[in-house]
Design a protein around this motif. Structure first.
Motif, PDB file in Angstrom:
ATOM      1  N   ARG A  52      -7.063  -3.707   2.148  1.00 14.88           N
ATOM      2  CA  ARG A  52      -7.869  -2.596   1.619  1.00 14.88           C
ATOM      3  C   ARG A  52      -7.521  -1.299   2.340  1.00 14.88           C
ATOM      4  O   ARG A  52      -7.359  -0.245   1.713  1.00 14.88           O
ATOM      5  CB  ARG A  52      -9.351  -2.913   1.768  1.00 14.88           C
ATOM      6  N   ARG A  61      -4.192   0.094   1.153  1.00 18.31           N
ATOM      7  CA  ARG A  61      -4.216   0.770  -0.145  1.00 18.31           C
ATOM      8  C   ARG A  61      -4.563   2.248  -0.020  1.00 18.31           C
ATOM      9  O   ARG A  61      -4.233   3.037  -0.906  1.00 18.31           O
ATOM     10  CB  ARG A  61      -5.224   0.097  -1.078  1.00 18.31           C
ATOM     11  N   HIS A  62      -5.196   2.629   1.080  1.00 22.54           N
ATOM     12  CA  HIS A  62      -5.620   4.018   1.286  1.00 22.54           C
ATOM     13  C   HIS A  62      -4.677   4.786   2.207  1.00 22.54           C
ATOM     14  O   HIS A  62      -5.057   5.837   2.744  1.00 22.54           O
ATOM     15  CB  HIS A  62      -7.041   4.044   1.854  1.00 22.54           C
ATOM     16  N   ALA A  75       1.309   3.209   1.230  1.00 19.00           N
ATOM     17  CA  ALA A  75       1.038   2.513  -0.027  1.00 19.00           C
ATOM     18  C   ALA A  75       1.284   3.429  -1.215  1.00 19.00           C
ATOM     19  O   ALA A  75       1.847   3.005  -2.236  1.00 19.00           O
ATOM     20  CB  ALA A  75      -0.403   2.006  -0.041  1.00 19.00           C
TER      21      ALA A  75
END
Length: 201
Positions: free
Chosen positions: A57, A60-61, A65
C-alpha cells in the motif's frame, strides 16, 4: 531518483514509543559502480507513510510506483529490474520471489535464491543506516513531517559518509516485520515474464 541498474527495494519501520507514530521508509539501493560502497548507497527514498500500512500500500503512493506505471524505462533501463520481497506487487520491472506453497519446482527455488542473494545489498544498506543513526528507532518528534525529514536526511548523510571500509554488524542487519500482512496484487504479464526468467536459469 536515478537510473542506476540492479536496484533493490525494501521498506523499514522506524518507531517511537508505544501508541505513538510509526512511519515507513521505503528505499532503493543499487550498483551505481563496481565499488562496494556504491552498492550500499540509497538511490531513492520515501519516508512518512503510516507504519500500520502494508508495504504494498505504501509503495502504491510512491513516485517509484508512479514511474513504473507511466514511464518504467525512465527508472529501470531495458533488461534491468527492481528486486523486491514478497510484500510488493509483481510487475514487469519489479521482480519478487515465487510464493513458497511447498510445491515450488527446482527452477523456482533457484530463482528465489538468486533474488534473495541480490537483495542482500539493500539489507546491508539498511543495516549500515541503522548502525550510523541509531536514534532512528526512537525519534521524539511531534509532527510526522519532521520524522520524515529526519529519516530522509539520515539517508542522505549515509550516502555522503559511506566508505568502502565500513563493516556491517549482524545486529545492524536485523529486519523489522511488517505490521499489516496483505497479499499484493500481481500483474499477470509480469508473472509470465518472471516464469520466462526463471526458465532461463
Amino acid at each position: 531518483m536515478t537510473n542506476s541498474p540492479n536496484k533493490r527495494l525494501r521498506s523499514r519501520h522506524f518507531e517511537e514509543v508505544r501508541d505513538i507514530t510509526t512511519t515507513i521508509l521505503q528505499s532503493l539501493a543499487g550498483n551505481s559502480s563496481n565499488k562496494e560502497a556504491g552498492r550500499r548507497r540509497f538511490c531513492h527514498v520515501t519516508a512518512g507513510h503510516p507504519g500500520s500500512w502494508h508495504d504494498a500500500r505504501a509503495f502504491r503512493h510512491t513516485t517509484v510506483a508512479t514511474a513504473l506505471a507511466e514511464e518504467p524505462h525512465s527508472l529501470v533501463p531495458e533488461g534491468m529490474h527492481i528486486i523486491g520481497d514478497s510484500a510488493y506487487p509483481l510487475l514487469p520491472q519489479l521482480m519478487k520471489p515465487y510464493r513458497d506453497n511447498g510445491h515450488l519446482t527446482a527452477r523456482q527455488r533457484r530463482f528465489n535464491q538468486r533474488l534473495h542473494s541480490a537483495r542482500v545489498v539493500i539489507e546491508h544498506a539498511f543495516g549500515l543506516l541503522k548502525g550510523k543513526f541509531r536514534r532512528l528507532n526512537y525519534l521524539y518528534m511531534a509532527r510526522v513531517e519532521d520524522i520524515s525529514q529526519a529519516v530522509t536526511a539520515c539517508c542522505i548523510l549515509h550516502n555522503i559518509c559511506i566508505e568502502p571500509a565500513d563493516r556491517l554488524n549482524a545486529e545492524d542487519a536485523a529486519v523489522f516485520d511488517a505490521v499489516e500482512h496483505v497479499e499484493p496484487h500481481d500483474n499477470p504479464q509480469a508473472a509470465a515474464y518472471r516464469d520466462g526468467l526463471c526458465n532461463s536459469f
